[in-house]
Enzyme design. Structure first.
Site, mmCIF file in Angstrom:
data_model
loop_
_atom_site.group_PDB
_atom_site.id
_atom_site.type_symbol
_atom_site.label_atom_id
_atom_site.label_comp_id
_atom_site.label_asym_id
_atom_site.label_seq_id
_atom_site.Cartn_x
_atom_site.Cartn_y
_atom_site.Cartn_z
ATOM 1 C CG ASP A 277 44.172 37.296 39.166
ATOM 2 O OD1 ASP A 277 44.393 37.568 40.364
ATOM 3 O OD2 ASP A 277 44.833 37.256 38.182
ATOM 4 C CD GLU B 233 61.768 50.884 41.802
ATOM 5 O OE1 GLU B 233 62.653 49.845 41.359
ATOM 6 O OE2 GLU B 233 62.462 51.686 42.664
ATOM 7 N NE ARG C 177 50.364 51.893 40.670
ATOM 8 C CZ ARG C 177 50.187 50.794 41.319
ATOM 9 N NH1 ARG C 177 49.152 50.106 41.614
ATOM 10 N NH2 ARG C 177 51.453 50.063 41.832
ATOM 11 N N GLY D 3 46.385 38.208 44.684
ATOM 12 C CA GLY D 3 47.814 38.344 45.657
ATOM 13 C C GLY D 3 48.531 39.495 45.989
ATOM 14 C CG ASP E 69 45.851 36.547 33.989
ATOM 15 O OD1 ASP E 69 45.668 36.533 35.248
ATOM 16 O OD2 ASP E 69 46.769 37.189 33.254
ATOM 17 C CG ASP F 111 43.816 33.629 38.864
ATOM 18 O OD1 ASP F 111 43.881 34.083 39.875
ATOM 19 O OD2 ASP F 111 44.419 34.096 37.757
#
Length: 1136
Positions: A429, A523, A621, A702, A787, A791
């Site tokens: 994950d 944000e 990012r 996801g 976690d 999962d």
């Protein structure tokens, strides 16, 4: 009518359920009717197939007719009544256990039993009991958490158990509480029936999401009487595993209202920023969407376990062949020789009619019993003890202990340790597993200047004491940016003003502390950065935004929010400052912003682009920031058209997009931000080291495409020099089709050709499907690590499941086989504990099979010299104690403590892990070699003493050839050969400890002590029939000629093996030989001999990215909340 508000405990938090007194009747509910597409864990015994669900609020009598599942979650395999039959069934699936059960039955037949039945019964019962206790303990631990939930109470109003929640009940949830079941939101403390939820356990995302109740039900509020009288009926889809879809209709007061996923709170969500809400249970227990995605708990068995089953069958076949040979020999001997001795050795009644064939038939079964020790039952006891020891080593490993959360590593199973040394595929994950899910504002570019440095020991943190509203947790490492703020540089101030205005963050104050509730962690990081640099977002209303700019309150009129979506990849706000100036502030992906800049910004754009390349190369990012001053008249005319477009029914979205495009042109560039999606400590190094160990790591998340790719670059899984990057999006029809049976092979073959595979936007069930695809078709050991509850399905599907006890609850840990707190501990779990466990188990099995073939086959050779009479060579006590006492402890010490290389070299040379993946240390070929070696050793053990005794004499001139002296000599030679000198115990034990020395030399001492005691005069006088070897050991071992025979036998057995191992190590050394032996020079991956840098360090250098991979911009990757903010629906009344 009387109302009760019983409480339910969910992770220690009360959940309130409305109950109409006298209306609810208790009934034992089954699993109910299910849809055809539900998960495979539902059994074929279900009677009904549920096509659609009918649920009536506050009416258990009606709902009970459908036998819907209750809210009791069972995580165990057994209960009090099923434990014994199920556990015995599982244990007798082991071929060896069934084999010994058959032997026990044979030993009960007097005509063929040459050994007492107790010799098999006691060990078999011990094995079954020890294994049953271990299985019961493991199962109890896995169920303990569920029992705490099911039977938990909290004393407020009426106490009731959590497990008694039923479909149709009205549930009350409170802030920061886990959602109890899949419920339809009815009302909440927020205006318009809104509530905020966190779905980390469902999709791995921690940004808040909004759910809104129907207007007609939101009016119920918290009025208990109205909620108790609510009798609406919901007709909806049957239970399924689709987390992002729900279709249903509410029928109430003669009207019907459409229901979708935006009105549902699914089990596993957490209520945030909402004081309370009420909901109606639609799906409960195992029928909730979360549990439908969890998959089925299966019995996990290692490849060595499966191999041992095959080997036992082979050994049994070999045993039958030996029995047939000896039975034929007995038939011939009795026919040709034995009948001449009937006067001295009369045949017993079954063969009294001179039937030599029947004698051979009985002899066959007698030899089957005598030779059964080729597979001693103590083997399985020893295997369980070794596995238990390896599990405790993991639990006690201080280097896998995470002090910040007081979390040690935990082996939650004892059956898979050696499998940890054979992993080829890791499925991980992302959120909370690779990352900390913490965004950090690290760097920025403002008006062509860069600010910010990565934190090192020499870089001091910026002092924000000038700002009383700063967040004390925020750190930055470039004081020049603060100086620019204090000098009131216009571009710097405008930069942070944009960050403080252009967002959809909500603020609230608790205990005089300013808190932000952000739609995404990105944000939140940007608004917090603006706050610390003096531009504090304080509050908002639907029409205004209030900032504190360098301590001064400034209120901006909010005119419009041009919201984000995946096509626009940007968001803008239009505000009017107190001076009356109208401005548009925009932030988004740099490629989008740069296309909308004013031509006068070309030079600044080039400079900023270079800075963005640097930021991207460091795995950050990025976002570009720009603004525009709007002409008042133009804006008013544009706003009129915007209001008109927002009310039309036809092509509304396209018209709005065109208007947004029109006003977001001619922008002036301010700069760019660089946010670090903070990885867990040591993640890139761990991934690089595991990659060098030839372990393929696939990320199944996801999260969105850009976010997944960004993490791939941060972890060094993706690099610009890669030509084989395969990124799968599960949110598209293509992915769904790719997992269909006719296309899944194409997907697998394509993915396996790539160096890196990242699957994004996948559901929990799709994660499990990907793992199952590899597990089934690649015949490789798979490991899944995660976690969150999302999962659990892949953790259960993989051969090995690892849970990280992180930010997303304990469901992954509870479903896992191993757990710890940080991803980096996976390297130590596999390369140290896993490799050692596999190495130790393989050496143990090789030695165990070898010594038992050497021990048992002496009877085979003796059969040719005793008339095939099934007479044993050894004393019966030696047969009983050989595996239990004499040779058990040395092999256990080797299986528990041996190390071919130390832990430092296990990390330094990941290539040492490769033999486990190829299953080189113990396989069918190795079994054949140990069998051959055991046969040769047994041959030498018998014939060397036989030849010596046939010609030798004692010192007093008497013969040495009595059977008892012969037996003692062979037994003593066997013990010395297999314990002290032969195989891995004496010669090849790499890592000697005090325990090894104690067990090896102590076992030899114990052997001689017991031998002399059991053949003493004292025991013979007490039990003459049980200890017939009176004085044999004392008399035999007093002869030097006997010791010379023992020495000769030992030398003949040991020296050839020593020579072969020496030549093999010297001429064809493996990597293990090179690392373990200081005389061998180890060549690292760069080709340097004896260099300071090993292969691990050589491959951990960060690879810088170029602008071609700058798509991972730091922004919320879903539709924003702009419409909600401007409508005021998400504002509390006190905020206006």
């Amino acid at each position: 009518m009387r109302l009760h508000l019983p409480n339910f405990l969910y992770r220690g938090i009360p959940v309130h359920r409305l109950q109409l007194h006298g209306q609810c009747r208790r009934k034992t509910l089954g699993y109910g009717r299910r849809s055809p597409d539900t998960m495979a864990s539902w059994s074929n015994s279900d009677i009904h197939i549920e096509e659609e669900r009918h649920v009536r609020a506050n009416d258990r009598n009606y709902n009970d007719k459908f036998f819907y599942a209750d809210n009791h979650i069972k995580t165990s395999k057994y209960n009090v009544f099923t434990f014994l039959p199920i556990n015995l069934f599982e244990q007798f699936q082991r071929v060896a256990n069934a084999y010994f059960l058959v032997l026990l039955i044979l030993q009960l037949i007097p005509e063929i039993s040459s050994l007492p039945w107790v010799t098999t019964t006691v060990p078999l019962v011990m094995v079954l009991v020890i294994t049953a206790v271990k299985d019961a303990t493991d199962d109890y631990v896995s169920q303990l958490w569920a029992l705490i939930i099911d039977y938990g109470h909290i004393g407020s109003l009426q106490n009731e158990k959590w497990m008694n929640v039923r479909v149709g009940d009205i549930i009350k949830l409170e802030n920061n509480q886990f959602v109890a079941a899949d419920i339809l939101l009815l009302s909440s403390s927020e205006p318009y029936g809104l509530c905020y939820i966190e779905t980390a356990e469902l999709d791995g995302e921690t940004n808040l999401k909004v759910r809104q109740a129907l207007t007609v039900t939101s009016e119920l509020g918290a009025d208990i009487l109205k909620l108790a009288e609510f009798n609406g009926e919901v007709i909806c889809e049957a239970p399924n595993n689709k987390l992002d879809k729900f279709k249903g209709t509410l029928y109430w007061r003669g009207s019907k209202f459409p229901l979708d996923n935006e009105k549902m709170l699914l089990r596993g969500c957490v209520l945030r920023n909402t004081d309370w809400c009420f909901g109606m249970v639609i799906f409960a227990g195992l029928q909730t969407k979360l549990m439908q995605n969890c998959g089925r708990t299966t019995l996990k068995r290692t490849s060595i376990d499966k191999l041992m089953n095959t080997l036992v069958l082979w050994i049994f076949g070999f045993l039958v062949c030996m029995g047939v040979i000896l039975a034929i020999g007995n038939t011939i001997w009795e026919q040709e020789v034995g009948r001449s001795f009937q006067v001295y050795l009369p045949w017993e009644r079954p063969v009294s009619n001179n039937n030599a064939v029947f004698s051979g038939f009985l002899t066959f079964w007698s030899y089957i019993i005598i030779l059964n020790t080729v597979v001693p039952i103590s083997l399985y006891v020893s295997v369980e003890v070794i596995r238990l020891g390896h599990s405790y080593f993991i639990n006690w490993d201080g280097k896998m202990y995470y002090g910040q959360k007081d979390t040690p590593a935990e082996a939650r199973t004892t059956t898979l340790n050696e499998e940890l040394g054979q992993v080829e595929f890791i499925f991980s994950d992302k959120t909370g597993t690779l990352t900390q899910n913490i965004m950090v504002f690290n760097k920025c570019s403002i008006n062509g200047n860069t600010y910010g440095r990565f934190c090192t020991q020499r870089t001091a943190c910026v002092d924000f004491s000038f700002n009383p509203l700063s967040d004390r947790k925020f750190t930055f490492h470039d004081s020049s940016l603060v100086e620019a703020i204090k000098m009131e540089e216009p571009s710097v101030q405008e930069f942070f003003r944009l960050l403080a205005l252009c967002h959809t963050v909500m603020s609230e104050e608790k205990n005089e502390d300013l808190l932000y509730q952000a739609q995404s962690p990105d944000e939140g990081a940007l608004v917090s950065a603006a706050r610390n640099f003096g531009f504090v977002f304080r509050s908002r209303t639907p029409e205004t935004i209030t900032l504190y700019e360098m301590g001064t309150a400034v209120t901006y009129q909010l005119l419009a929010i041009l919201d984000f979506n995946n096509v626009r990849k940007r968001m803008s706000v239009i505000v009017r400052n107190p001076a009356g100036q109208t401005k548009l502030y925009c932030k988004g992906a740099d490629t989008i912003i740069f296309d909308r800049l004013d031509p006068s910004n070309e030079d600044l754009m080039d400079t900023t682009s270079e800075h963005l390349n640097e930021f991207a190369g460091e795995g950050l990012r990025t976002l570009a920031l720009a603004y525009k001053v709007l002409d008042r008249d133009f804006f008013e005319e544009w706003m009129t058209r915007l209001l008109l477009a927002s009310t039309v029914m036809e092509n509304r979205e396209q018209r709005l997009a065109d208007l947004y495009e029109e006003i977001e042109t001619g922008l002036l560039l301010l700069g760019a931000t660089a946010v670090e999606d903070k990885l867990q400590e040591g993640v890139p190094e761990t991934i690089a080291c595991l990659t060098l160990a030839n372990i393929k790591i696939w990320v199944l998340t996801g999260d969105k495409l850009e976010t997944a790719m960004n993490i791939g670059y941060s972890c060094n899984m993706l690099r610009d020099d890669m030509n084989e990057v395969f990124i799968i999006s599960g949110h598209t029809a293509a992915e769904a089709h790719a997992l269909e049976p006719e296309l899944e092979q194409v997907l697998l073959e394509t993915a396996c050709l790539c160096k890196t595979v990242i699957c994004c936007r996948v559901t929990p069930m799709q994660k499990a499907q990907v793992v199952e695809l590899v597990k089934t078709n690649k015949m490789a050991v798979t490991l899944a690590i995660g976690d969150g509850a999302n999962d659990v399905s892949m953790i259960r599907t993989a051969h090995i499941g690892v849970g990280i006890s992180g930010q997303e609850g304990m469901q992954a840990v509870l479903a896992s086989d191993y757990s710890f707190a940080q991803f980096r501990y996976l390297q130590r779990l596999l390369l140290v504990h896993g490799r050692w466990s596999y190495f130790r188990m393989c050496n143990f099995l090789f030695y165990f099979f070898y010594k038992n073939f050497a021990f048992t086959l002496v009877h085979f050779w003796f059969g040719f010299f005793c008339g095939f009479s099934a007479q044993t060579v050894y004393d019966q006590w030696f047969i009983t104690l050989f595996n239990i006492v004499y040779t058990s402890l040395p092999v256990l010490a080797m299986g528990l403590f041996d190390q071919d290389v130390n832990e430092a070299n296990s990390h330094r040379y990941p290539g040492l892990y490769r033999p486990g993946q190829l299953n080189l240390l113990f396989n069918k070929r190795q079994f054949f070699l140990c069998t051959l070696q055991g046969i040769v050793t047994s041959f030498l053990l018998f014939f060397v003493p036989y030849g010596a005794f046939s010609l030798g004499v004692r010192a007093d001139g008497l013969h040495l050839s009595d059977q008892q002296s012969f037996a003692v000599t062979i037994a003593t030679s066997l013990v010395i050969v297999v314990i002290a000198f032969q195989s891995d115990i004496g010669l090849d034990t790499y890592y000697w400890t005090a325990v090894n020395h104690l067990f090896v030399w102590g076992s030899l001492a114990v052997y001689f002590a017991i031998l002399l005691a059991m053949q003493s005069d004292g025991l013979f006088s007490i039990f003459p029939s049980q200890f017939p070897y009176i004085g044999t050991a004392r008399s035999c071992l007093a002869q030097w000629s006997v010791w010379l025979v023992i020495l000769l036998t030992t030398a003949v057995c040991v020296l050839p093996g020593m020579a072969v191992r020496f030549l093999k190590t010297d001429l064809y050394p493996t990597l293990t030989d090179k690392v373990a032996a200081p005389s061998h020079a180890v060549v690292n991956t760069t080709g340097n001999r004896g260099g300071k840098q090993g292969p691990r360090e050589q491959n951990l250098r960060r690879v810088r990215r170029t602008s071609s991979r700058r798509s991972g911009y730091a922004f919320s990757h879903q539709q924003g909340y702009g419409e909600l903010i401007t409508s005021g629906k998400n504002m509390k009344v006190g905020q206006y």
